[in-house]
Write a protein that holds these residues in place. Structure first.
Motif: not given
Length: 280
Positions: A24-26, A154-159, A164-168, A173-179
């Motif tokens: 995310m920092s990238g 206000q929460f996004c949950f990452v299993r 581990r299986a598909d970090p990209q 998915r997180v970026l979509d949630w953040l817009g």
């Protein structure tokens, strides 16, 4: 007060939060501090002084990221959500919470502490006597603290297993949630893990047991010595030994004693399907 974070990776420890933070920092729209775990909203922290120590963040200005896993280690660290509301607001913050099978998480946490910080107790004794091993993986307990102040949206949950299986895919998915627009992640970033074959045992277990069994002394050492120094000291005072695998019966005991009820409550609270966590 300037430079307050509005995006948080709140855990879980040994759940991929460090790798996710690096990804995310990238992103060009996400700013970060020079440290991942700034622990800005823990009890007793002078926020203004801490921000001055950290210096100005670098990177984007849409979001400013705080990756402190201590924010989801209740009751070890209490009152965090209320302090975030006090300083950042109720509507502004967004939270990313990495979730891992709690039995796997506890075992990984235990061996991580053995290898780096001199955990000398056996696995079951550590779980029974140190609430941080168990409570950190009771996600219903942790989320209950936040839902007193924030909404589930206000929460996004990452299993962890999916990450581990598909970090990209999970980062997208997180970026979509953040817009935010997608980015190609750095494939060199790897999940930090414990060794599956070896761990470490204390050369002087009596001395170590005395230090770790004296909370005031332990806290004094932790405050006085940098984390890197503590790890080096542990390596000097310990030796590498074969890591015995955790058998299925022990895993079953951990699951039934500490986590099964919590998993079911977490499903109800968060609307997640965690059925695969219910078998050892």
């Amino acid at each position: 007060m300037t430079h307050l974070p509005n995006l948080f990776i709140i855990g879980t420890q040994k759940g991929g939060s460090t790798s996710l933070h690096r990804h995310m920092s990238g992103h060009p729209d996400i700013g970060v501090f020079r440290e991942k775990e700034i622990n800005l909203f823990l009890e007793g922290v002078d926020i203004a002084k801490r921000l001055e120590e950290l210096g100005p963040p670098r990177g984007g200005t849409e979001y400013l990221l705080d990756g402190s896993i201590n924010y989801c280690r209740y009751p070890r660290h209490g009152g965090v959500p209320g302090r975030i509301v006090e300083h950042v607001g109720r509507e502004t913050p967004r939270f990313i919470y990495t979730l891992r099978n709690p039995v796997d998480r506890l075992i990984s946490h235990y061996f991580w502490n053995s290898e780096r910080y001199g955990e000398h107790r056996d696995l079951m004794t550590a779980a029974e006597t140190d609430d941080v091993y168990v409570a950190t993986g009771q996600y219903d307990l942790q989320m209950a603290q936040y839902l007193e102040h924030f909404t589930l949206s206000q929460f996004c949950f990452v299993r962890f297993e999916a990450f581990r299986a598909d970090p990209q895919a999970e980062v997208n998915r997180v970026l979509d949630w953040l817009g935010l627009p997608h980015m190609v992640i750095d494939t060199e970033v790897r999940l930090a893990s414990t060794s599956a074959k070896t761990t470490r045992a204390q050369r002087f277990p009596g001395v170590h047991a005395f230090v770790t069994g004296t909370p005031a002394l332990r806290r004094t050492l932790q405050k006085a010595l940098p984390d890197r120094t503590l790890r080096r000291l542990n390596r000097a005072l310990s030796k590498e030994v074969v890591r015995e695998p955790v058998d299925k019966e022990t895993r079953k005991l951990l699951l039934e004693r500490y986590f099964l009820d919590s998993i079911e409550k977490t499903e109800d609270l968060l609307g997640l399907d965690l059925e695969d966590w219910k078998t050892p």
